[in-house]
Design an enzyme around this catalytic site. Structure first.
Site, PDB file in Angstrom:
ATOM      1  CB  CYS A   3      -4.142 -38.740  30.891  1.00 35.82           C
ATOM      2  SG  CYS A   3      -2.514 -37.847  31.996  1.00 35.82           S
ATOM      3  CB  CYS A   6      -2.532 -33.862  34.387  1.00 37.68           C
ATOM      4  SG  CYS A   6      -2.376 -33.947  32.821  1.00 37.68           S
ATOM      5  CG  ASP A 411     -32.510   9.340  18.106  1.00 39.61           C
ATOM      6  OD1 ASP A 411     -32.278  10.203  18.178  1.00 39.61           O
ATOM      7  OD2 ASP A 411     -31.522   8.150  18.739  1.00 39.61           O
ATOM      8  CG  ASP A 618     -28.555   4.828  20.333  1.00 40.15           C
ATOM      9  OD1 ASP A 618     -28.339   5.372  20.798  1.00 40.15           O
ATOM     10  OD2 ASP A 618     -28.150   4.447  19.272  1.00 40.15           O
ATOM     11  CG  ASP A 622     -29.238   8.628  22.847  1.00 39.27           C
ATOM     12  OD1 ASP A 622     -28.242   7.426  23.369  1.00 39.27           O
ATOM     13  OD2 ASP A 622     -29.969   8.695  21.811  1.00 39.27           O
TER      14      ASP A 622
END
Lengths: 729, 121
Positions: A3, A6, A411, A618, A622
């Site tokens: 608020c 603060c 692959d 990927d 590999d």
């Protein structure tokens, strides 16, 4: 902060800190604006002051791209202003100096020489002052640079004219050479800065994609906070049309999201619970919440930006040659210009003024800038264009490697295929001596098989369960479930004794295939795994499961063949499965039964045959093969992409991007070669002309024109690089 | 005149050769308060000094003190280390990195006009 009390507390704490002049805190945006004396206090002290009263604070860093752009625009505005002033002053100088060819009365203008001097002084010492300071800096470092050439060239013409003006020597005035040269060089610099700004637009637009705020759900309420404060684990709400602020997984709701800016995917992607979302993509008309998984510098976009920045920081090996030339270029040009003067004046016995003009022309026609700009502008434009399409080229070396590739090794699993087995066929048998088992239809076979398999952890079981779920079949609960290792499973479902597995399982249970062996073999020949189904001791059907080929695989193999590149498939599968897949995608050469750790050896093998190999995988298991190949291309899908492996990373799961990446890399490299060729050719041809080597056939160059040619040569190199943006991918 | 001209041309060639020999200017980095190997390079018409020697495997803090605003020297690229840094005009910018592999790395402006070498031993 909850608020305004603060915010007042934080404001007070900040104001009390020594050195702070003013502080204001906005509770809604959770931002503090503090003015302070940098000598007396620093940012960490301010952060500590906020922390002391029970809150957190961190410095809000201005976006690098915005700052850079602002600075570049400021530089450009200054250069433009200097150019315009130089233009405004050098035109009257030129009229006073050469106007008599049009109107003889110019010669009678009083104090003509003094007027020219007064007009030229600001051009030399305000517009062109940077060339003199650059010259001086280089001289102190015992070297010479581009500024040295311009400073010596214009300085010589100016000083000579000053001596004439003051009557120290008799001769003509050449103020217009000094003034026009500086005007042209400034014009060149201005155009060049504009073009360079365009070349680096791509990365700037990536940076600007970043959302500024996010709506997070805290204590059951939506709170809008700055993006920097979002932490992993936060539940973030995305409303229609808003940007997805960070990376995460959808928790609730569904929508379609435009991911084109990050992945290059042109169609919106459907998102529902469990799907990954990418930060900075744009939500469509739906609304959803998601759990933030990656924030700040860990997001995919941040990774891409870093990668592109690094790529743009790399040099193509060919550039090293240009750098070596540049290192000796300017001193060599100064030496050549001196030799030109000496040769004309002392050896050929030409008048001093003519020799001086040749000296100035050599200095100002030489353009090492064009040579230096050849590679970086092409790399920046090419990598930037790629990044916008989800093709991340990691630098100059990848560009050179792509040029030479003649084999692409794919692959299989996860690259050519989806990497996930799915149900491809459900075959039901009836008749031919066998009773139709309880009138089971195909869907029934799949439903009952899935009911049994939902208890199994075998990877193929998941395929069957997903297959049933896709058809929205309701699965009954199995009883007496049993897993028979290496053979299959058995259970009782809806009162029927169910067996699901391979031939061995059927043989053990004494279930006859009744002449359907050929059906099983036909499926296996297509690279599919057959799961045999028996109900109450009778053979009922086959469920075939296979890893399916991506739509783009065949297209990519065909497109590569058109580029003259052969495709090879590598896989751990047996030959039969491997050949079946290869046939579907149109690949002739297959390396089957290759263990993951042997993939790089297979690449080496191809290299030993003299092939230059690109490996597409990927990037997860590999990495050694990607590193072994001349060109490693890692392909991913959205947030799962392995950005650190490979020399080229494809963000989108589309194999046509392999073709696009190679095309873009080749085109970019071709631009580099073109640029370097023209820059070298220009200098090699221009310097002798300026030096008067071809004076015998009437080919000479006035210093002003030499300066214009120099200015335009670097502009033309940058413009040529910008043409890359037109490449259709 | 002919003899004078020839002599002068020879002088120019000799000066050029001398320049080739003298242009190298080396400075080893010094370990500073931060524990990193530190060196400051003035960016004004050229990099000064233009040869920096450091030890491999230890952090390096190279400070570029750009004392000019011309567009040319705005970025410095260290080839082989994937570093390209924007150097704001008339400011000091520190680049921190740890070179792992010994060797020679050139650092240049965008156009290769300003050149220097980082020797990693």
């Amino acid at each position: 902060m909850h608020c305004s009390s603060c915010s007042q507390l934080i404001e007070l704490a900040l104001r009390k800190t020594k050195g702070v002049q003013s502080a204001s805190v906005n509770v809604a945006t959770e931002r503090a604006h503090v003015e302070f004396d940098e000598q007396a206090v620093d940012v960490p002290t301010l952060e500590a002051a906020v922390k002391k009263v029970g809150y957190g604070a961190q410095e809000l860093k201005a976006g690098g791209a915005d700052v850079e752009r602002a600075e570049r625009e400021k530089d450009m505005a200054i250069t433009k202003q200097k150019f315009l002033v130089a233009l405004a002053l050098s035109v009257p100088v030129a009229i006073l100096s050469m106007g008599m060819y049009i109107w003889e009365g110019i010669e009678d203008v009083p104090y003509r020489s003094w007027l020219q001097l007064i007009l030229t002084i600001p051009v030399m010492f305000w517009c062109g002052w940077q060339f003199f300071t650059g010259f001086w800096g280089a001289l102190r470092a015992r070297t010479a640079n581009m500024d040295s050439l311009i400073a010596i060239g214009t300085g010589a013409a100016f000083l000579y004219s000053v001596f004439v003006t003051f009557g120290a020597i008799a001769g003509e005035l050449y103020y217009e050479i000094a003034a026009i040269l500086i005007m042209f060089v400034l014009l060149g610099k201005w155009l060049e800065a504009r073009a360079k700004g365009k070349a680096s637009e791509a990365i700037r637009s990536l940076m600007q994609l970043q959302a500024k705020t996010a709506i997070v759900v805290r204590n059951g309420q939506d709170v809008e906070i700055p993006i920097e404060q979002v932490v992993a684990g936060d539940v973030v709400r995305v409303k229609p049309g808003q940007k997805v602020p960070v990376d995460g997984n959808v928790l609730d709701g569904h929508s379609s999201v435009d991911e084109s800016m990050v992945t290059g995917e042109s169609l919106p992607v459907e998102k529902q619970a469990g799907d990954a979302v990418i930060g900075s993509t744009i939500n469509g008309s739906g609304s959803f919440t998601f759990t933030a998984t990656k924030v700040g510098s860990e997001t995919l976009l941040a990774g891409i930006i870093k990668l592109v920045e690094q790529a743009q920081a790399s040099k193509a090996p060919i550039q090293r040659f240009a750098d070596r030339v540049s290192a000796y270029f300017v001193p060599a040009v100064i030496a050549i210009s001196l030799i030109t003067f000496i040769a004309w004046y002392f050896l050929a016995g030409e008048p001093f003024v003519e020799s001086l003009l040749a000296f100035v022309a050599v200095l100002v026609i030489a353009c090492p800038c064009a040579l230096g700009l050849a590679t970086p502008t092409a790399i920046i434009t090419g990598t930037g264009l790629g990044a916008q399409k989800g093709i991340l080229i990691k630098g100059g070396e990848a560009l050179e490697a792509a040029r030479k590739i003649d084999v692409v090794v794919f692959d299989k699993t996860g690259t050519l295929t989806h990497g996930k087995p799915v149900v491809t066929d459900v075959v039901r048998f009836s008749g031919s001596g066998h009773q139709l088992v309880g009138g089971l239809a195909e869907d029934d076979i799949l439903r009952l098989a899935a009911a049994v398999e939902q208890r199994s952890e075998h990877p193929l079981a998941a395929a069957i369960v997903n297959g049933a779920k896709e058809k929205k079949l309701t699965l009954p609960e199995p009883q007496d479930f049993q897993s028979i290792t290496g053979k299959g499973v058995s259970a009782t479902v809806e009162g029927k004794k169910f067996l699901l597995g391979n031939r061995a399982l059927m043989a053990d249970a004494k279930v006859s295939l009744g002449g359907h062996d050929s059906n099983v073999e036909a499926l296996e020949h297509q690279g599919k795994t057959s799961m045999l189904v028996a109900v109450d001791g009778a053979f009922a059907g086959i469920i075939a499961v296979a890893d399916t080929v991506k739509q783009s695989s065949k297209l990519a193999v065909e497109a590569l063949a058109k580029l003259g590149i052969q495709s090879v498939m590598i896989t751990g599968d047996n030959e039969r499965t491997a050949n079946a897949i290869a046939q579907q995608v149109g690949i002739q050469e297959v390396r089957a039964q290759v263990l993951p750790q042997d993939k790089s050896a297979a690449v080496k093998d191809l290299q030993a045959q003299g092939k230059r190999v690109a490996f597409v995988g990927d990037g997860i298991n590999d990495a050694p093969a990607l590193a072994q190949a001349e060109l490693g291309i890692a392909i991913g899908s959205g947030t799962d992409v392995a950005l650190e492996t490979g020399q080229i990373v494809l963000v989108r799961d589309d194999l046509m991007d392999v073709v696009r990446a190679i095309t873009l890399a080749r085109r970019t490299f071709r631009k580099i070669v073109q640029n370097l060729f023209w820059a070298l050719f220009y200098n090699v041809a221009g310097i002798p002309i300026a030096a008067g080597v071809f004076a015998g056939i009437g080919l000479t160059l006035r210093p002003e024109l030499a300066g214009l040619a120099m200015a335009l040569s670097s502009v033309s190199v940058v413009s040529n690089s910008l043409l890359l943006k037109r490449v259709k991918l | 005149m002919l003899i004078l001209g020839t002599i002068l041309i020879l002088v120019v060639i000799c000066l050029f050769a001398l320049w080739l020999g003298f242009q190298r200017r080396q400075e080893a980095a010094v370990v500073g308060a931060s524990g990193a190997q530190e060196a400051t390079i003035i960016v004004k018409g050229a990099y000064q000094p233009n040869v920096i020697t450091v030890q491999a495997g230890k952090p390096v803090a190279l400070t570029f003190d750009r004392q000019e605003a011309v567009e040319c020297s705005r970025y410095v690229t260290i080839d082989g280390l994937k570093i390209r840094q924007d150097l704001p005009a008339n400011q000091k910018t520190t680049i921190r990195f740890t070179p792992e592999k010994p060797g020679e790395y050139t650092f240049t402006c965008d156009m290769g006009m300003y050149q220097g070498r980082l020797i990693v031993q």
